[in-house]
Enzyme design. Structure first.
Site, PDB file in Angstrom:
ATOM      1  N   HIS A 194       0.809  -1.228   0.000  1.00 16.70           N
ATOM      2  CA  HIS A 194       0.000   0.000   0.000  1.00 16.70           C
ATOM      3  C   HIS A 194       0.841   1.276   0.000  1.00 16.70           C
ATOM      4  O   HIS A 194       0.643   2.166   0.822  1.00 16.70           O
ATOM      5  CB  HIS A 194      -0.960  -0.002   1.189  1.00 16.70           C
ATOM      6  CG  HIS A 194      -2.180  -0.843   0.960  1.00 16.70           C
ATOM      7  ND1 HIS A 194      -3.089  -0.586  -0.043  1.00 16.70           N
ATOM      8  CD2 HIS A 194      -2.638  -1.942   1.608  1.00 16.70           C
ATOM      9  CE1 HIS A 194      -4.050  -1.492  -0.007  1.00 16.70           C
ATOM     10  NE2 HIS A 194      -3.796  -2.331   0.972  1.00 16.70           N
ATOM     11  N   ASP A 221      -1.846  -5.464  -3.986  1.00 19.27           N
ATOM     12  CA  ASP A 221      -2.045  -4.219  -3.233  1.00 19.27           C
ATOM     13  C   ASP A 221      -0.722  -3.484  -3.029  1.00 19.27           C
ATOM     14  O   ASP A 221      -0.312  -3.171  -1.909  1.00 19.27           O
ATOM     15  CB  ASP A 221      -2.739  -4.483  -1.893  1.00 19.27           C
ATOM     16  CG  ASP A 221      -4.245  -4.612  -2.051  1.00 19.27           C
ATOM     17  OD1 ASP A 221      -4.717  -4.723  -3.196  1.00 19.27           O
ATOM     18  OD2 ASP A 221      -4.956  -4.590  -1.034  1.00 19.27           O
ATOM     19  N   HIS A 254      -6.595  -3.651  -5.116  1.00 20.50           N
ATOM     20  CA  HIS A 254      -6.284  -2.234  -5.330  1.00 20.50           C
ATOM     21  C   HIS A 254      -5.513  -2.003  -6.629  1.00 20.50           C
ATOM     22  O   HIS A 254      -5.255  -0.840  -6.965  1.00 20.50           O
ATOM     23  CB  HIS A 254      -5.497  -1.669  -4.150  1.00 20.50           C
ATOM     24  CG  HIS A 254      -6.366  -1.283  -3.000  1.00 20.50           C
ATOM     25  ND1 HIS A 254      -6.802   0.006  -2.789  1.00 20.50           N
ATOM     26  CD2 HIS A 254      -6.909  -2.029  -2.003  1.00 20.50           C
ATOM     27  CE1 HIS A 254      -7.568   0.047  -1.711  1.00 20.50           C
ATOM     28  NE2 HIS A 254      -7.638  -1.173  -1.209  1.00 20.50           N
ATOM     29  N   ASP A 679     -13.046  16.870 -13.674  1.00 15.94           N
ATOM     30  CA  ASP A 679     -11.864  17.727 -13.796  1.00 15.94           C
ATOM     31  C   ASP A 679     -10.801  16.991 -14.610  1.00 15.94           C
ATOM     32  O   ASP A 679      -9.866  16.396 -14.074  1.00 15.94           O
ATOM     33  CB  ASP A 679     -11.340  18.062 -12.397  1.00 15.94           C
ATOM     34  CG  ASP A 679     -10.123  18.964 -12.436  1.00 15.94           C
ATOM     35  OD1 ASP A 679      -9.965  19.695 -13.428  1.00 15.94           O
ATOM     36  OD2 ASP A 679      -9.328  18.925 -11.481  1.00 15.94           O
ATOM     37  N   ASP A 681      -8.266  17.801 -16.472  1.00 12.07           N
ATOM     38  CA  ASP A 681      -6.851  18.151 -16.375  1.00 12.07           C
ATOM     39  C   ASP A 681      -6.330  18.163 -14.944  1.00 12.07           C
ATOM     40  O   ASP A 681      -5.181  18.512 -14.690  1.00 12.07           O
ATOM     41  CB  ASP A 681      -6.598  19.513 -17.014  1.00 12.07           C
ATOM     42  CG  ASP A 681      -7.406  20.623 -16.332  1.00 12.07           C
ATOM     43  OD1 ASP A 681      -8.193  20.318 -15.408  1.00 12.07           O
ATOM     44  OD2 ASP A 681      -7.260  21.792 -16.743  1.00 12.07           O
ATOM     45  N   ASN A 721     -13.894  34.747  -7.099  1.00 11.03           N
ATOM     46  CA  ASN A 721     -13.322  35.775  -7.977  1.00 11.03           C
ATOM     47  C   ASN A 721     -14.146  36.013  -9.238  1.00 11.03           C
ATOM     48  O   ASN A 721     -13.700  36.696 -10.157  1.00 11.03           O
ATOM     49  CB  ASN A 721     -11.883  35.414  -8.362  1.00 11.03           C
ATOM     50  CG  ASN A 721     -11.804  34.030  -8.996  1.00 11.03           C
ATOM     51  OD1 ASN A 721     -12.823  33.371  -9.198  1.00 11.03           O
ATOM     52  ND2 ASN A 721     -10.596  33.601  -9.302  1.00 11.03           N
ATOM     53  N   ASP A 723     -14.937  34.248 -11.891  1.00  9.47           N
ATOM     54  CA  ASP A 723     -14.375  33.889 -13.196  1.00  9.47           C
ATOM     55  C   ASP A 723     -15.046  32.649 -13.778  1.00  9.47           C
ATOM     56  O   ASP A 723     -14.498  31.990 -14.664  1.00  9.47           O
ATOM     57  CB  ASP A 723     -12.873  33.648 -13.076  1.00  9.47           C
ATOM     58  CG  ASP A 723     -12.548  32.487 -12.136  1.00  9.47           C
ATOM     59  OD1 ASP A 723     -13.479  32.003 -11.445  1.00  9.47           O
ATOM     60  OD2 ASP A 723     -11.371  32.073 -12.081  1.00  9.47           O
TER      61      ASP A 723
END
Length: 759
Positions: A194, A221, A254, A679, A681, A721, A723
């Protein structure tokens, strides 16, 4: 003479010498008798003290493990929801499946199809890390070891090339690798790492680097949870390329790109490789799916990551196309178009499954029903019990071998409603949303791909239990619990004598069960907290007798006493548990108030414990934990509001209603995963429109009706802000549980530091 300093020895010596008649002798005898009594009292006190310390250590362990498995179940439920939406709905307010498909069915970048694409990546002269040449040499692996010890990062160009070479090698390997000790003196088997680079380096230091003299099997894992997963897996792959006959890697649960989203590997890759992170992740996804799923030593020792089920067939496993299972959390695609929708039924409330199949001597067989959830669910899937007469020790194949959540998505009522919590059930009817109601449809017979998927899921996710039989692992959420009879049957069927598996953290790093026929080996020390557990590896020689080696990577715990180590781990576990209580505050309050009809703010300790278990389903000793979680009134009743006194929200947002805030606290990780899918990027910023899409997806997952105008208002208010983009890291920070005592301690320390500076 030294024996006479011991009170017991001195009494015995006096008895042998005979009865003295002098006053001095009588006084000496009385003094010795008092010393003996004092020694006995001290011994009793010490035994009680150590027993209490052991009790604290055990319930601390139970808290850590229960919360870990609950998190895995949440991940399975989220991914199963994605799967269902992707397979069966063309759109979710115009955007749903497109977003989900980015995660579950990513389109391979044509650039990656070019064998030498990594050659197009420029390595600047300023790069001071290792410069690998292929085929790898000992000098290359030594350079990697030195670089990672010095906190250096391997350049993306070399990471991509190493992954390509690993992929080519793994394609040639079988599903089950057979090894023989006749070629080696000993074989070393390691369990979960891990992302703990320090543990891997310590193993290499104590046992030797992989070579012809020191062959290894690493049992899955390798990544997630730890902060050095990239370095760990690169080292393992590098030694695999250097010594393919002496380095062997099994796949773990995993090594799965969907698990990596929740548990850190995806985030780590994107942070370390911002430019080529997506290409690296896509290659990791391919490489993980090509890892072998089992290893057999001398035809006698079977090594798998998780375990087995009553349906495990090693011959069948040898023939499947393992690379098709990119994720064990991705249930084989099936469409509702092939199902016969008929006999609509009314929608029912969602109820979380009981976890009565989890083997535990302390679990009560008659659990109270969980407090009904008042949230309305848009979609519901339920299983009908057609095996009420089946005994709990002989589950049918459909119940004993399954990934509980992906087979039955969370928002689609992930679990069954058997007639008895102790009885297994057979899945033969599916409840699917149709118009404004639910419709019952017969399940089709499993396809070849589904059977292959089930076999791999059981190998990667299952756990042993003390009781005979095989039952769904509803507590962890995937695979099954297999008993000693299942182990014995498989060993006899294939002429084996021992099963070695990992998948579960053990306090001593290893554990025997099933009459010595099953060994669990876990190699990540300090897994839950500093000092919480040792790591271990096991060595097998030609006589196939296992020898264990334990260790603990620690820079601080060596200076601590046993009591201090237990106290530190206990404090961390209780913090996590209190956060769980805070996240389920409204459900718990409803449960408490059902017992508190007169609104006194008090319930009995027994009622308090029943409510906590019915809501949280963590199988913890609540009465033992009560002094740490809630306050008693003078009359002995419990003030249930005191459960939440030590905690509060992070940065409060006035635009968020209390009910929505609690939902965000509870599903904070799920929201973060959805954000990360959108998201692309990994900039940490999403647009206002993407924020809206996130909420549509999330509300569908939870079945929570969230007004679009409220979401628009919230989005505009956190666009600080103006934007048209939102920093969702800051947004999620507002929905973090803050421990008030910690805040007070921090303020006190800051005040003291200020006084020292001014003084």
């Amino acid at each position: 003479m030294n024996e006479l300093h011991d009170p017991v020895a001195r009494i015995r010596a006096t008895a042998i010498m005979g009865c003295g008649t002098s006053v001095a002798t009588e006084k000496q005898g009385e003094t010795l008798e008092q010393a003996m009594k004092a020694a006995v009292l001290i011994q009793r006190w010490y035994r009680r003290y150590m027993a209490r310390l052991e009790m604290r250590r055990r319930y601390t362990w139970n808290i850590f493990q229960s919360i870990e498995y609950a998190g895995e179940q949440d991940q399975l439920q989220l991914s199963s929801f994605f799967t269902f939406m992707l397979d069966n709905f063309t759109q979710l307010n115009g955007n749903g499946p497109d977003l989900i498909s980015q995660l579950l069915d990513p389109v391979v970048d044509p650039w990656l199809d070019r064998e030498t694409c990594y050659n197009l990546i420029h390595v600047p002269e300023s790069y001071t890390g290792p410069r690998l040449s292929f085929p790898l040499s000992v000098a290359d692996t030594n350079a990697l070891l030195s670089a990672f010890k010095d906190q250096q990062t391997l350049h993306a160009r070399y990471v991509l090339q190493l992954l390509y070479e690993t992929k080519k090698l793994l394609k040639q390997m079988p599903n089950i690798v057979h090894l023989s000790t006749s070629y080696y003196k000993e074989i070393t088997i390691c369990g979960d790492l891990h992302g703990r680079l320090d543990d891997l380096l310590l193993i290499f230091y104590k046992n030797g680097l992989p070579s012809a003299e020191t062959p290894y099997v690493f049992n899955g894992d390798f990544v997630d949870r730890g902060k050095k997963s990239v370095e760990v897996v690169i080292l393992l792959f590098a030694f695999l390329l250097l010594y393919p006959d002496y380095m062997h890697l099994n796949r773990g649960n995993h090594e799965d790109h969907i698990m990596n989203l929740r548990y850190g590997f995806t985030k780590e890759v994107m942070q370390k490789y911002k430019t080529h992170g997506r290409e690296i992740l896509q290659l990791f996804q391919d490489v993980f799916s090509l890892l072998p799923i089992a290893t057999v030593i001398d035809g006698k020792i079977l090594i798998v990551h998780g375990g087995i089920s009553d349906q495990t067939d090693l011959d069948f496993l040898s023939s499947i196309e393992r690379h098709k299972v990119k994720s064990a959390l991705r249930f084989p695609r099936c469409s509702l178009e092939h199902l016969d929708i008929s006999q609509p039924c009314r929608q029912t409330k969602r109820a979380r499954s009981t976890d009565s199949s989890r083997p535990s001597s302390s679990r009560s067989q008659n659990k109270t029903q969980r407090t009904p959830n008042t949230r309305k669910k848009r979609c519901r899937l339920s299983r009908q019990d057609s095996a009420a007469s089946t005994s709990s020790s002989s589950s049918s194949s459909s119940s004993s071998s399954s990934l509980c959540s992906p087979r039955t998505p969370s928002c689609l009522s992930p679990h069954a409603f058997p007639s008895s919590p102790c009885m297994p059930y057979s899945v033969n009817v599916l409840q699917v949303p149709f118009l404004d109601s639910l419709s019952s449809v017969p399940l089709p017979s499993p396809s070849q791909h589904e059977q292959e998927w089930k076999q791999i899921v059981d190998i990667l996710w299952s756990d042993p239990k003390i009781q005979d039989g095989c039952s769904p692992n509803t507590f962890r959420g995937g695979g099954c619990y297999f008993g000693p009879d299942v182990t014995q049957r498989l060993l006899l069927q294939h002429g084996l004598q021992l099963l070695i598996r990992s998948h579960e953290c053990k306090q001593e790093g290893y554990e025997f069960c099933h009459n010595g026929k099953v060994i669990t080996i876990f190699s990540a020390s300090n897994y839950y907290e500093e000092g919480s557990n040792r790591g271990a590896y096991v060595k097998l020689g030609r006589e196939l007798v296992p020898r264990f080696y334990q260790y603990q990577v620690s820079r601080t715990t060596r200076k601590l006493t046993l009591t201090q180590r237990v106290r530190a781990a206990e404090g961390s576990a209780l913090r996590a548990l209190k956060e769980k209580l805070f996240a389920h505050r409204s459900e718990l309050m409803v449960g408490f108030q059902q017992y508190d009809q007169n609104n006194t703010g008090r319930v009995s300790v027994c009622e308090w414990a029943l409510v906590l278990e019915s809501v949280l389903r963590l199988d913890l000793p609540w009465r033992t934990l009560r002094p740490h979680l809630a306050r008693l009134a003078p009359d002995g009743s419990l003030e249930y509001q005191s459960c939440f006194e030590d905690m509060g929200p992070g940065i409060p947002l006035p635009q968020v209603t209390p009910n929505l805030a609690e939902t965000l606290f509870r599903y904070r990780t799920d929201i973060e995963i959805i954000f990360n899918i959108i998201d692309k990027d990994h900039s940490g910023l999403i647009s206002i429109e993407e924020f809206r899409q996130t909420w549509r997806l999330f509300s569908a997952h939870l079945g929570v009706a969230i007004d679009d105008s409220a979401i628009d208002d919230l989005a505009r208010s956190i666009d600080f802000n103006k934007d048209d983009s939102i920093d969702f890291t800051e947004f999620l920070e507002a929905f973090r549980v803050v421990h008030k005592l910690d805040s007070k301690d921090q303020q006190l320390h800051e005040k003291m530091d200020g006084e020292k500076r001014t003084g």
